[in-house]
Scaffold this motif. Structure first.
Motif, PDB file in Angstrom:
ATOM      1  N   TYR A 140       0.869  -1.267  -0.044  1.00  0.00           N
ATOM      2  CA  TYR A 140       0.132   0.113   0.048  1.00  0.00           C
ATOM      3  C   TYR A 140       0.945   1.446   0.084  1.00  0.00           C
ATOM      4  N   ASP A 142       0.006   4.164   0.162  1.00  0.00           N
ATOM      5  CA  ASP A 142      -0.387   5.271   1.015  1.00  0.00           C
ATOM      6  C   ASP A 142       0.420   5.291   2.395  1.00  0.00           C
ATOM      7  N   TYR A 143       0.969   3.891   2.656  1.00  0.00           N
ATOM      8  CA  TYR A 143       1.697   3.824   4.035  1.00  0.00           C
ATOM      9  C   TYR A 143       2.782   4.763   4.181  1.00  0.00           C
ATOM     10  N   ALA A 146       2.012   7.868   6.319  1.00  0.00           N
ATOM     11  CA  ALA A 146       1.784   7.586   7.899  1.00  0.00           C
ATOM     12  C   ALA A 146       2.980   7.089   8.827  1.00  0.00           C
ATOM     13  N   GLN A 147       3.930   6.552   7.774  1.00  0.00           N
ATOM     14  CA  GLN A 147       4.993   5.655   8.419  1.00  0.00           C
ATOM     15  C   GLN A 147       5.734   6.438   9.598  1.00  0.00           C
ATOM     16  N   SER A 211      -4.422   3.923   5.903  1.00  0.00           N
ATOM     17  CA  SER A 211      -3.375   3.590   4.565  1.00  0.00           C
ATOM     18  C   SER A 211      -3.866   2.668   3.849  1.00  0.00           C
ATOM     19  N   MET A 216      -5.187   7.891   2.992  1.00  0.00           N
ATOM     20  CA  MET A 216      -4.295   8.528   4.016  1.00  0.00           C
ATOM     21  C   MET A 216      -3.808   9.791   3.233  1.00  0.00           C
ATOM     22  N   ALA A 221      -2.364  11.970   8.491  1.00  0.00           N
ATOM     23  CA  ALA A 221      -1.527  11.391   9.278  1.00  0.00           C
ATOM     24  C   ALA A 221      -1.159  12.210  10.515  1.00  0.00           C
TER      25      ALA A 221
END
Length: 348
Positions: A140, A142-143, A146-147, A211, A216, A221
């Motif tokens: 994914y 989109d992570y 957010a990571q 995500s 996301m 985030a």
């Protein structure tokens, strides 16, 4: 919403846990096998509760459940290993928790997480949990948004687990020093409240699920991070410690609620956590969902039978339910009824 949880989410959680239970039963080392099985059998509700966030992943809810179950299983397994550790070695605890950092980091090489302990024959169990999380996240794009926030929450969680599991005389000094280094994150809290705020996985599950659902963004985030940490996560863990006060006192275990000056201060601070959580999550997308989680936490924890044994427990429950909202009362009374009717309970 809860219909989806019972029809789709919980059966998927059960299926995932059954798979990990089969893996745990095949662990060669007797002690590791025992702790792996115990962490699954006694803490299934952690996976069930966390998996509700899979609803935020929309069509990708099955991957979200797979990640949440694997990550929470790592957490519960390591908690058991550290609680039952003979050495109480912070270096060992730190190495074990590298697995949780790697689980949040697709592309990280798997490590020898048992390097500093004698028993390491888990048949690849811990590494497989880590790689399961990695395989979900790497699918994914989109992570990437957010990571950073996910890993920050993960680092704080790992720090807490290391500091609170060392030899008893070192725990409080380590936790106080750690808070002093991070006081800028929670300037108006005590060290014990900050510690509680770091001990929840809810923010990670929320960020990962968004995500996977493809919604996301960098802005979201940031918003989720600020809404869940510190207050939502802190409320979650403080409630957990609140209901365990008597039990922990008997066992001599660390309980963050014992560091309030008195019951009045504790009640005032819990009300503050409830109000701040409510204010922050009300600004999130899907605010009704986040409010449900918030009020569900209050209602279900306060309905625990252990609260009846606590001094000023009834007063505390009335106050928190009053400030938490109608759904908190709904969860409270429904959980009370379920506890009375659940199998194995005597109704005499």
């Amino acid at each position: 919403m809860m219909g989806q949880v019972y029809v789709n989410i919980f059966p998927k959680v059960k299926k995932e846990l059954n798979g990990w239970r089969e893996r745990a039963e095949a662990i060669p080392d007797k002690e590791l096998r025992k702790q792996a099985l115990a962490s699954i059998d006694s803490k299934t509700f952690h996976c069930e509760g966390g998996s509700i966030y899979a609803l935020l992943a929309q069509d990708q809810w099955q991957d979200a459940v797979r990640f949440i179950v694997a990550y929470q299983t790592i957490s519960d397994y390591l908690d058991n290993l550290c609680d039952r550790s003979v050495s109480l070695d912070p270096v060992d605890f730190r190495m074990l928790h590298e697995s949780m950092t790697d689980a949040l980091s697709p592309g990280n090489a798997l490590k020898d997480y048992y390097h500093y302990r004698d028993n390491d024959g888990d048949g690849g169990y811990l590494r497989d949990l880590v790689s399961t999380c990695q395989r979900v996240l790497e699918k994914y794009p989109d992570y990437a948004f957010a990571q950073t926030h996910v890993k920050e929450l993960g680092f704080l969680y790992n720090d807490l687990q290391v500091h609170k599991h060392v030899v008893e005389e070192e725990r409080i000094p380590r936790l106080k020093n750690w808070f002093a280094e991070n006081k800028h994150l929670c300037p108006d809290m005590g060290w014990y409240e900050f510690s509680a705020c770091t001990g929840s996985t809810l923010g990670i599950f929320c960020l990962v699920s968004y995500s996977l659902g493809g919604t996301m963004s960098k802005e979201l985030a940031e918003q989720v991070g600020q809404s869940y940490f510190p207050f939502m996560q802190g409320l979650h863990i403080l409630l957990d410690y609140y209901i365990d006060q008597q039990e922990d006192q008997i066992e001599g275990d660390l309980n963050f609620c014992s560091y309030y000056d008195d019951s009045d201060q504790m009640e005032t601070r819990f009300v503050h956590f409830v109000q701040e959580t409510n204010r922050r999550v009300s600004n999130l997308p899907d605010s009704a969902f986040h409010q449900m989680i918030h009020e569900g936490l209050v209602g279900m924890y306060l309905a625990d039978e252990k609260v009846d044994q606590l001094e000023f427990g009834k007063q505390f429950v009335r106050k928190l339910l009053k400030v938490s909202g109608r759904k908190a009362k709904f969860f409270y009374y429904n959980t009370k009824m379920y506890n009375k009717l659940k199998p194995g309970r005597s109704h005499a």
